[in-house]
Design an enzyme around this catalytic site. Sequence first.
Site, mmCIF file in Angstrom:
data_model
loop_
_atom_site.group_PDB
_atom_site.id
_atom_site.type_symbol
_atom_site.label_atom_id
_atom_site.label_comp_id
_atom_site.label_asym_id
_atom_site.label_seq_id
_atom_site.Cartn_x
_atom_site.Cartn_y
_atom_site.Cartn_z
ATOM 1 N N THR A 36 0.822 -1.215 0.000
ATOM 2 C CA THR A 36 0.000 0.000 0.000
ATOM 3 C C THR A 36 0.858 1.268 0.000
ATOM 4 O O THR A 36 0.484 2.264 -0.615
ATOM 5 C CB THR A 36 -0.990 0.020 1.179
ATOM 6 O OG1 THR A 36 -0.268 -0.049 2.412
ATOM 7 C CG2 THR A 36 -1.980 -1.141 1.078
ATOM 8 N N ASN A 37 2.004 1.235 0.668
ATOM 9 C CA ASN A 37 2.896 2.403 0.619
ATOM 10 C C ASN A 37 3.542 2.537 -0.766
ATOM 11 O O ASN A 37 3.745 3.643 -1.256
ATOM 12 C CB ASN A 37 3.965 2.323 1.718
ATOM 13 C CG ASN A 37 3.459 2.883 3.035
ATOM 14 O OD1 ASN A 37 2.962 4.003 3.102
ATOM 15 N ND2 ASN A 37 3.578 2.093 4.082
ATOM 16 N N ARG A 88 24.081 -11.851 -2.029
ATOM 17 C CA ARG A 88 22.744 -11.549 -2.550
ATOM 18 C C ARG A 88 22.632 -10.059 -2.878
ATOM 19 O O ARG A 88 22.082 -9.673 -3.911
ATOM 20 C CB ARG A 88 21.685 -11.959 -1.522
ATOM 21 C CG ARG A 88 20.265 -11.831 -2.032
ATOM 22 C CD ARG A 88 19.277 -12.514 -1.107
ATOM 23 N NE ARG A 88 19.238 -11.944 0.217
ATOM 24 C CZ ARG A 88 18.465 -10.899 0.559
ATOM 25 N NH1 ARG A 88 17.680 -10.339 -0.329
ATOM 26 N NH2 ARG A 88 18.488 -10.437 1.785
ATOM 27 N N MET A 100 11.007 -6.152 4.769
ATOM 28 C CA MET A 100 11.212 -6.829 6.048
ATOM 29 C C MET A 100 12.596 -7.469 6.194
ATOM 30 O O MET A 100 12.735 -8.478 6.870
ATOM 31 C CB MET A 100 10.118 -7.883 6.246
ATOM 32 C CG MET A 100 8.744 -7.277 6.398
ATOM 33 S SD MET A 100 8.690 -6.149 7.811
ATOM 34 C CE MET A 100 7.058 -5.452 7.640
ATOM 35 N N ARG A 101 13.588 -6.870 5.568
ATOM 36 C CA ARG A 101 14.953 -7.377 5.733
ATOM 37 C C ARG A 101 15.874 -6.244 6.144
ATOM 38 O O ARG A 101 15.670 -5.094 5.756
ATOM 39 C CB ARG A 101 15.463 -7.979 4.424
ATOM 40 C CG ARG A 101 14.577 -9.065 3.929
ATOM 41 C CD ARG A 101 15.294 -10.220 3.282
ATOM 42 N NE ARG A 101 14.329 -11.291 3.107
ATOM 43 C CZ ARG A 101 14.178 -12.311 3.937
ATOM 44 N NH1 ARG A 101 14.958 -12.405 4.980
ATOM 45 N NH2 ARG A 101 13.260 -13.222 3.724
ATOM 46 N N ILE A 102 16.893 -6.592 6.911
ATOM 47 C CA ILE A 102 17.901 -5.596 7.292
ATOM 48 C C ILE A 102 18.824 -5.382 6.108
ATOM 49 O O ILE A 102 19.330 -6.335 5.511
ATOM 50 C CB ILE A 102 18.688 -6.068 8.530
ATOM 51 C CG1 ILE A 102 17.736 -6.190 9.732
ATOM 52 C CG2 ILE A 102 19.824 -5.111 8.838
ATOM 53 C CD1 ILE A 102 18.370 -6.836 10.945
ATOM 54 N N ASN A 138 13.551 4.663 4.995
ATOM 55 C CA ASN A 138 12.586 3.652 5.421
ATOM 56 C C ASN A 138 11.432 4.335 6.155
ATOM 57 O O ASN A 138 11.597 5.421 6.711
ATOM 58 C CB ASN A 138 13.269 2.642 6.356
ATOM 59 C CG ASN A 138 12.343 1.500 6.752
ATOM 60 O OD1 ASN A 138 11.586 0.990 5.937
ATOM 61 N ND2 ASN A 138 12.400 1.107 8.010
ATOM 62 N N HIS A 191 8.500 3.588 9.201
ATOM 63 C CA HIS A 191 8.235 2.679 10.325
ATOM 64 C C HIS A 191 6.946 3.110 11.020
ATOM 65 O O HIS A 191 6.754 4.299 11.273
ATOM 66 C CB HIS A 191 9.411 2.709 11.317
ATOM 67 C CG HIS A 191 9.222 1.763 12.455
ATOM 68 N ND1 HIS A 191 9.335 0.390 12.304
ATOM 69 C CD2 HIS A 191 8.894 1.976 13.751
ATOM 70 C CE1 HIS A 191 9.088 -0.186 13.472
ATOM 71 N NE2 HIS A 191 8.817 0.747 14.363
#
EC number: 2.1.2.2
Length: 196
Positions: free
Chosen positions: A22-23, A73, A95-97, A112, A114
């Site tokens: 949605t963002n 990666r 959802m990854r650092i 980001n 939050h």
Amino acid sequence: MSNQSNTESESRIAVFASGNGTNFEALVNANLPAKICVLVCDNPDVPVIQRAKHHHIPVILSVPEKGVSKAAREQSLLENLTPYRVTGLVLAGYMRIVGPTLLSAFPRRIINIHPALLPSFPGRHGIEDAYKAGVRVTGVTIHYVDGGVDTGEIIAQEPVYRTDQDTLTSLEAKIHSVEHQLYPKTVRQLIQKGVL
């Protein structure tokens, strides 16, 4: 609606997302003074991919694999991003650092969003954690990404007030509504400042 302004801009953004998107949709529909040229996703089975396809935005899948390091990666991801000439990364429910490989390739050009008022309630359950803690004021934070979990320098925040009638679901809806306004507005400002 087009995902780019009428004139070719130097700002070329990659949006990173892991879920519903949605963002991502809010950013695409904001008519930013930049081109959203690619979506990066770490999950092949989430709605954000269909959203990107609907807007004719290409998708790069960067799915963790057993035996492949984060550095390897991310290096592969950088190579896949090269043709898009990306100037900044915008994380929208990713959802990854982010690791050192991406951080060094885009210094202070990764942001980001939050769903809490950082530094309170970092991590993937920010809304739920704030709700369970019983705080009367939570909100939305936009920040630069560093090597930690939601620890980067804060760029913008907006409070969301909880009432006695709010459930977790209604509080989530309030926060998402603020996100969909604050993120495009802040990204636009960062583009205009030359950050992204």
